[in-house]
Design a protein around this motif. Structure first.
Motif, PDB file in Angstrom:
ATOM      1  N   UNK A  74       0.820  -1.196   0.000  1.00 28.78           N
ATOM      2  CA  UNK A  74       0.000   0.000   0.000  1.00 28.78           C
ATOM      3  C   UNK A  74       0.862   1.258   0.000  1.00 28.78           C
ATOM      4  N   UNK A  75       2.018   1.179   0.676  1.00 30.15           N
ATOM      5  CA  UNK A  75       2.905   2.342   0.720  1.00 30.15           C
ATOM      6  C   UNK A  75       3.443   2.687  -0.656  1.00 30.15           C
ATOM      7  N   UNK A  76       3.702   1.674  -1.464  1.00 27.59           N
ATOM      8  CA  UNK A  76       4.234   1.938  -2.802  1.00 27.59           C
ATOM      9  C   UNK A  76       3.189   2.629  -3.674  1.00 27.59           C
ATOM     10  N   UNK A  77       1.936   2.283  -3.508  1.00 29.19           N
ATOM     11  CA  UNK A  77       0.860   2.931  -4.263  1.00 29.19           C
ATOM     12  C   UNK A  77       0.756   4.396  -3.869  1.00 29.19           C
ATOM     13  N   UNK A  78       0.836   4.680  -2.587  1.00 25.74           N
ATOM     14  CA  UNK A  78       0.781   6.060  -2.109  1.00 25.74           C
ATOM     15  C   UNK A  78       1.987   6.841  -2.644  1.00 25.74           C
ATOM     16  N   UNK A  79       3.164   6.220  -2.632  1.00 27.58           N
ATOM     17  CA  UNK A  79       4.362   6.879  -3.132  1.00 27.58           C
ATOM     18  C   UNK A  79       4.249   7.171  -4.630  1.00 27.58           C
ATOM     19  N   UNK A  80       3.712   6.233  -5.393  1.00 27.83           N
ATOM     20  CA  UNK A  80       3.543   6.441  -6.830  1.00 27.83           C
ATOM     21  C   UNK A  80       2.519   7.536  -7.125  1.00 27.83           C
ATOM     22  N   UNK A  81       1.424   7.544  -6.391  1.00 29.31           N
ATOM     23  CA  UNK A  81       0.410   8.582  -6.584  1.00 29.31           C
ATOM     24  C   UNK A  81       0.965   9.943  -6.201  1.00 29.31           C
ATOM     25  N   UNK A  82       1.706   9.999  -5.108  1.00 27.17           N
ATOM     26  CA  UNK A  82       2.308  11.256  -4.685  1.00 27.17           C
ATOM     27  C   UNK A  82       3.309  11.769  -5.710  1.00 27.17           C
ATOM     28  N   UNK A  83       4.171  10.891  -6.234  1.00 29.65           N
ATOM     29  CA  UNK A  83       5.157  11.327  -7.227  1.00 29.65           C
ATOM     30  C   UNK A  83       4.474  11.753  -8.532  1.00 29.65           C
TER      31      UNK A  83
END
Length: 58
Positions: free
Chosen positions: A1-10
């Motif tokens: 889930x953290x990777x999805x948040x990081x990708x959306x943020x970037x």
């Protein structure tokens, strides 16, 4: 889930930066996507360039 948040943020940061640069381009501050690069050969020679180049043929 953290990777999805990081990708959306970037992706949001990149989108925001793109919109900011397009806004700056519309104001004439930068050339980003809409306008092409300036041809440097069409630009006039600056004073420093003319002072440093040897026009006398020595």
């Amino acid at each position: 889930m953290e990777i999805v948040v990081a990708l959306v943020f970037s992706a949001a940061v990149l989108f925001g930066a793109d919109r900011l640069l397009l806004w700056l381009e519309s104001r004439g501050h930068v050339n980003w996507r809409r306008k092409g690069r300036r041809r440097l050969s069409d630009e006039p020679v600056g004073r420093l360039d003319s002072m440093l180049s040897d026009h006398t043929g020595r």
